[in-house]
Design an enzyme around this catalytic site. Structure first.
Site, PDB file in Angstrom:
ATOM      1  N   ARG A  31      -6.657 -20.965  22.119  1.00 48.88           N
ATOM      2  CA  ARG A  31      -5.863 -20.299  23.151  1.00 48.88           C
ATOM      3  C   ARG A  31      -5.380 -21.270  24.216  1.00 48.88           C
ATOM      4  NH1 ARG A  31      -2.156 -18.151  23.090  1.00 48.88           N
ATOM      5  NH2 ARG A  31      -3.100 -16.870  21.471  1.00 48.88           N
ATOM      6  N   LYS A  91       8.970 -24.983  42.418  1.00 48.93           N
ATOM      7  CA  LYS A  91       8.495 -23.641  42.069  1.00 48.93           C
ATOM      8  C   LYS A  91       7.825 -23.685  40.697  1.00 48.93           C
ATOM      9  CE  LYS A  91      12.023 -21.393  44.893  1.00 48.93           C
ATOM     10  NZ  LYS A  91      13.226 -20.510  44.900  1.00 48.93           N
ATOM     11  N   LYS A 112      15.115 -27.975  55.178  1.00 51.27           N
ATOM     12  CA  LYS A 112      15.510 -26.602  54.877  1.00 51.27           C
ATOM     13  C   LYS A 112      15.701 -25.799  56.169  1.00 51.27           C
ATOM     14  CE  LYS A 112      13.603 -24.820  51.151  1.00 51.27           C
ATOM     15  NZ  LYS A 112      14.678 -24.927  50.129  1.00 51.27           N
ATOM     16  N   GLU A 135      19.697 -28.618  53.513  1.00 47.70           N
ATOM     17  CA  GLU A 135      20.111 -27.328  52.964  1.00 47.70           C
ATOM     18  C   GLU A 135      20.987 -26.593  53.978  1.00 47.70           C
ATOM     19  OE1 GLU A 135      17.354 -24.112  50.996  1.00 47.70           O
ATOM     20  OE2 GLU A 135      17.445 -23.759  53.165  1.00 47.70           O
ATOM     21  N   ASP A 176      23.186 -23.478  49.573  1.00 49.53           N
ATOM     22  CA  ASP A 176      22.222 -22.450  49.195  1.00 49.53           C
ATOM     23  C   ASP A 176      22.869 -21.080  49.114  1.00 49.53           C
ATOM     24  OD1 ASP A 176      19.614 -21.447  48.652  1.00 49.53           O
ATOM     25  OD2 ASP A 176      19.492 -20.734  50.716  1.00 49.53           O
TER      26      ASP A 176
END
Length: 293
Positions: free
Chosen positions: A99, A134, A166, A196, A217
């Site tokens: 697994r 992410k 950001k 950004e 963005d």
């Protein structure tokens, strides 16, 4: 991209500890002593394979007697029924590691498959597809590797190897100009500064501040096209935010140099891969590793 063996072993050790704990009760209670076997790892759907060496390392981690024979290599395209690898050795460790090995192989292959599909959509444009941060906690290096197998490229690996200013950084710093100026004052001269922005006003401010890369963005095609004209090669143009298979080519056509997609890693479908045992033998005790005749 090279994966550090020590890091891979740490990931595998953690995964095995999570899955096996104090012991594989099913295998310990059903597998005869001395059983050796041969298992075939095969694809059940079309895709791009990634992480074969990670699967091999899982089995080797559990037993030094394992033999792993490659039929496919990372980057190969597989069809349903294609054998990816043959694993032979003690039956217990094969069943115990099945697994964990398949989880890694399936996930990395799913990432490579989706990345390949999207990179193919922007072929012919001067545009690259990159990942983001992410990623699954603890699996970033492996998942970013899978992106490169699929033909994509890596954005920064973490907060330590790139400056990306950001919206919240801009708020805290008191504006784009202040944020870029402070970053320039502290960053090495070899490091690019990316900003950004969410609209054309932000594009102008980032240009005036001297940003090396401007991330657009969640802008639509028309806004991106206008931004590209404003920037006019004075900075690289990155598009991010909600990009999909349906919109990637449109952003590339609008003039994006880079398209970053969190979806390459955060919501990818694993490739369906399985392992089937084909042969079982019982090895005499005199032939078992560590047992003298």
């Amino acid at each position: 991209m090279h994966i550090n063996v020590k890091l891979l072993d740490e990931i595998i050790a953690g995964a095995i500890k999570e899955d096996v704990g104090t012991g594989d009760l099913t295998t310990m209670s059903t597998v005869p002593e001395g059983a050796v076997t041969e298992g075939y790892i095969y694809a059940k759907e079309t895709g791009v394979i990634a992480g074969t060496w990670a699967a091999e390392r899982v089995f080797q981690f559990l037993s030094h007697e394992m033999q792993f024979t490659y039929r496919k290599r990372d980057g190969d395209i597989v069809e349903p029924g294609d054998v990816i690898a043959v694993i032979s050795g003690p039956a217990g460790p094969i069943l115990t590691g099945e697994r964990v090995a398949l989880n890694l192989l399936q996930r990395l292959s799913g990432i490579a498959t989706r990345t390949a599909a999207i990179t193919n959509m922007v072929k012919g444009f001067n545009c690259i597809i990159v990942d983001t941060r992410k990623t699954t906690p603890g699996l970033r290096a492996l998942e970013k590797y899978a992106v490169t197998v699929g033909g994509g490229r890596n954005h920064r690996f973490g907060l330590y190897d790139g400056i990306l200013i950001k919206d919240n950084h801009i708020k805290v710093a008191g504006g784009i100009a202040n944020a870029v100026a402070m970053a320039r004052a502290k960053a090495p001269h070899t490091l690019k500064v990316e900003v950004e922005v969410e609209d054309l006003k932000g594009v102008c401010e980032a240009l005036e501040a001297g940003a090396d890369i401007i991330m657009l963005d969640n802008m639509d095609f028309e806004a991106v096209s206008e931004a590209v004209k404003l920037i006019n090669h004075r900075a690289q143009v990155e598009v991010s935010g909600g990009v999909t298979e349906d919109t990637a080519a449109g952003y590339a056509r609008a003039g994006a140099d880079i398209i970053s997609m969190g979806a390459l890693t955060h919501s990818v479908k694993s490739l369906d891969i399985s392992l089937d045992i084909r042969e079982i033998k019982i090895r005499p005790r005199s032939q078992e590793a560590g047992v003298r005749s």
